[in-house]
Design an enzyme around this catalytic site. Sequence first.
Site, PDB file in Angstrom:
ATOM      1  N   ILE A 144       0.836  -1.212   0.000  1.00 61.33           N
ATOM      2  CA  ILE A 144       0.000   0.000   0.000  1.00 61.33           C
ATOM      3  C   ILE A 144       0.867   1.257   0.000  1.00 61.33           C
ATOM      4  CG2 ILE A 144      -1.727   1.321   1.307  1.00 61.33           C
ATOM      5  CD1 ILE A 144      -2.864  -1.419   2.243  1.00 61.33           C
ATOM      6  N   ARG A 192      -4.040   0.589  10.844  1.00 61.28           N
ATOM      7  CA  ARG A 192      -4.745  -0.034  11.968  1.00 61.28           C
ATOM      8  C   ARG A 192      -4.821   0.982  13.093  1.00 61.28           C
ATOM      9  NH1 ARG A 192      -6.489  -3.050   8.928  1.00 61.28           N
ATOM     10  NH2 ARG A 192      -6.343  -5.313   8.810  1.00 61.28           N
ATOM     11  N   ASP A 207      -9.125   6.266   9.004  1.00 62.70           N
ATOM     12  CA  ASP A 207     -10.128   5.307   8.517  1.00 62.70           C
ATOM     13  C   ASP A 207     -10.246   4.150   9.509  1.00 62.70           C
ATOM     14  OD1 ASP A 207     -11.918   4.213   6.476  1.00 62.70           O
ATOM     15  OD2 ASP A 207     -10.339   2.724   6.117  1.00 62.70           O
ATOM     16  N   GLU A 258     -12.368   0.404  17.334  1.00 65.73           N
ATOM     17  CA  GLU A 258     -13.408   0.377  16.301  1.00 65.73           C
ATOM     18  C   GLU A 258     -14.297  -0.859  16.359  1.00 65.73           C
ATOM     19  OE1 GLU A 258     -10.775   0.432  12.767  1.00 65.73           O
ATOM     20  OE2 GLU A 258     -11.607  -1.540  12.258  1.00 65.73           O
ATOM     21  N   HIS A 275     -13.515   2.494   8.388  1.00 67.11           N
ATOM     22  CA  HIS A 275     -12.770   1.369   7.805  1.00 67.11           C
ATOM     23  C   HIS A 275     -13.320   1.004   6.419  1.00 67.11           C
ATOM     24  CE1 HIS A 275      -9.896  -1.967   9.250  1.00 67.11           C
ATOM     25  NE2 HIS A 275      -9.874  -1.919   7.926  1.00 67.11           N
ATOM     26  N   ALA A 281     -11.586   2.116   3.519  1.00 66.57           N
ATOM     27  CA  ALA A 281     -10.561   2.365   2.491  1.00 66.57           C
ATOM     28  C   ALA A 281     -10.429   1.193   1.513  1.00 66.57           C
ATOM     29  CB  ALA A 281      -9.215   2.656   3.157  1.00 66.57           C
TER      30      ALA A 281
HETATM   31  P1  NAD Z   1       2.788  -4.919   3.507  1.00 71.30           P
HETATM   32  O1  NAD Z   1       3.105  -6.069   4.367  1.00 71.30           O
HETATM   33  O2  NAD Z   1       2.870  -5.051   2.024  1.00 71.30           O
HETATM   34  O3  NAD Z   1       3.684  -3.657   3.909  1.00 71.30           O
HETATM   35  C1  NAD Z   1       3.991  -3.311   5.217  1.00 71.30           C
HETATM   36  C2  NAD Z   1       5.378  -2.659   5.210  1.00 71.30           C
HETATM   37  O4  NAD Z   1       5.651  -2.189   6.528  1.00 71.30           O
HETATM   38  C3  NAD Z   1       6.517  -3.620   4.820  1.00 71.30           C
HETATM   39  O5  NAD Z   1       7.261  -3.070   3.764  1.00 71.30           O
HETATM   40  C4  NAD Z   1       7.334  -3.763   6.106  1.00 71.30           C
HETATM   41  O6  NAD Z   1       8.736  -3.895   5.851  1.00 71.30           O
HETATM   42  C5  NAD Z   1       7.028  -2.438   6.783  1.00 71.30           C
HETATM   43  N1  NAD Z   1       7.222  -2.468   8.237  1.00 71.30           N
HETATM   44  C6  NAD Z   1       6.874  -3.425   9.115  1.00 71.30           C
HETATM   45  N2  NAD Z   1       7.185  -3.048  10.355  1.00 71.30           N
HETATM   46  C7  NAD Z   1       7.743  -1.824  10.265  1.00 71.30           C
HETATM   47  C8  NAD Z   1       8.264  -0.917  11.206  1.00 71.30           C
HETATM   48  N3  NAD Z   1       8.283  -1.210  12.510  1.00 71.30           N
HETATM   49  N4  NAD Z   1       8.758   0.262  10.760  1.00 71.30           N
HETATM   50  C9  NAD Z   1       8.749   0.540   9.420  1.00 71.30           C
HETATM   51  N5  NAD Z   1       8.274  -0.283   8.481  1.00 71.30           N
HETATM   52  C10 NAD Z   1       7.780  -1.451   8.910  1.00 71.30           C
HETATM   53  O7  NAD Z   1       1.327  -4.461   3.953  1.00 71.30           O
HETATM   54  P2  NAD Z   1       0.289  -3.602   3.087  1.00 71.30           P
HETATM   55  O8  NAD Z   1      -0.488  -4.500   2.185  1.00 71.30           O
HETATM   56  O9  NAD Z   1       0.980  -2.425   2.517  1.00 71.30           O
HETATM   57  O10 NAD Z   1      -0.729  -3.168   4.234  1.00 71.30           O
HETATM   58  C11 NAD Z   1      -0.323  -2.326   5.309  1.00 71.30           C
HETATM   59  C12 NAD Z   1      -1.417  -2.328   6.368  1.00 71.30           C
HETATM   60  O11 NAD Z   1      -2.554  -1.643   5.850  1.00 71.30           O
HETATM   61  C13 NAD Z   1      -1.959  -3.725   6.718  1.00 71.30           C
HETATM   62  O12 NAD Z   1      -1.158  -4.350   7.716  1.00 71.30           O
HETATM   63  C14 NAD Z   1      -3.333  -3.410   7.242  1.00 71.30           C
HETATM   64  O13 NAD Z   1      -3.243  -3.230   8.646  1.00 71.30           O
HETATM   65  C15 NAD Z   1      -3.683  -2.069   6.600  1.00 71.30           C
HETATM   66  N6  NAD Z   1      -4.853  -2.142   5.703  1.00 71.30           N
HETATM   67  C16 NAD Z   1      -5.906  -1.318   5.926  1.00 71.30           C
HETATM   68  C17 NAD Z   1      -7.023  -1.362   5.083  1.00 71.30           C
HETATM   69  C18 NAD Z   1      -8.235  -0.454   5.266  1.00 71.30           C
HETATM   70  O14 NAD Z   1      -9.300  -0.733   4.696  1.00 71.30           O
HETATM   71  N7  NAD Z   1      -8.140   0.637   5.989  1.00 71.30           N
HETATM   72  C19 NAD Z   1      -7.046  -2.281   4.029  1.00 71.30           C
HETATM   73  C20 NAD Z   1      -5.934  -3.094   3.810  1.00 71.30           C
HETATM   74  C21 NAD Z   1      -4.839  -3.027   4.657  1.00 71.30           C
END
Ligand code: NAD
Length: 335
Positions: free
Chosen positions: A158, A237, A261, A266, A298, A300
């Site tokens: 993302i 989150r 979001d 929540e 939530h 997005a």
């Molecule tokens: P992803 O696993 O592809 O990317 C997460 C990134 O965070 C990775 O590159 C990882 O190296 C990095 N990371 C982990 N711990 C870290 C830290 N302590 N400091 C810095 N970087 C760190 O995940 P994604 O698909 O990009 O999704 C990210 C988050 O988005 C998901 O975990 C989920 O909680 C959230 N999400 C929200 C919605 C929504 O509807 N609002 C939908 C989908 C996902």
Amino acid sequence: MKVAVFNTKRYERHVLEHAAKSVRGGSIEFTFLDVRLDGQTVALARGHEAALIFVNDVADRSVLEKLKEGGTRFLATRSAGFNQIDRIAAQDLGIQLAYVPAYSPNAVAEFTIGLILTLGRHIHEGHNRVRRADFNLEGLCGFELRDMTVGVCGTGRIGSAVVRLLSGFGCKILAYDEEPNEEVMLRASYVDTREELFRFSDIITLHVPLMPSTFHLINAESIDLMKEGVFLINTSRGALLDTPSVVEALKSRKIGFLAIDVYEEEASLFFEDRSSDIINDDTFARLLTFPNVIVTGHQAFLTNHALRNIAETTLLSLTEFAEGVPCSHAVPHHD
Ligand code: NAD
């Protein structure tokens, strides 16, 4: 195979049913349940070999033990995050886990840009005024993204999509991730520490998963490092934010804009119509009083593209489980 589908809404049931029609052998039988999985509802999964959950279900050790007692051997979350599942307990109990790692990173990335533009240009306020026939522009002056430094915290699926979209606006982009990504390096400058990102960004958007190392990542101490009037966005989150500290920073004007979001508490609010209820969560209620705060429930992830991909990936996982072949979208094991 009987599959208990917890926490489902009308908008996704027909997409799941449609995807199930194309499953090899056509042998998936869904039991759709409105309730979320938790200690009270777990009995509803009895006799189902598989269960599907969503972001606010509870899959802790005691719930997983009861699932196993009832005959469930496979649990899939219809989400990218899997922080609601006790992975160690699932491993101990031999319950296979699956998730949907990348149903549509763009859905969340585009929504993030939407939040920045909406709040940064007061579009929501302009819309409300015009509906009241108030055409006064006082207080609606916004900023342009080309004048901003945007800090993207977490450049996985993302976060890297956010960087891609932001690059069209001509802003300066800073990025932080424990594992920098080469594609992002073409468009953003990685900083070495989270603190640097906080210090130098006008806008900070969070895209890291919720884990012990990111719990309350935004707290009084990290807010202190940020620029006066910083714009903070959280579509990841809720528990990445220590919300009472954020409220204090909104009151002192340290945080100039907040778009969220997701919210730490929540689970007892979102995904239901509570317009006739009394909201007992004072922190949440206080957030809603600020003119410079946008809260969405939530949503997005919610696009047609994403729902289709969630359904197709989940059905693939169920089919692989039924056929006894390795799951292409297994939740990574806990280290
Ligand atoms: P992803 O696993 O592809 O990317 C997460 C990134 O965070 C990775 O590159 C990882 O190296 C990095 N990371 C982990 N711990 C870290 C830290 N302590 N400091 C810095 N970087 C760190 O995940 P994604 O698909 O990009 O999704 C990210 C988050 O988005 C998901 O975990 C989920 O909680 C959230 N999400 C929200 C919605 C929504 O509807 N609002 C939908 C989908 C996902």
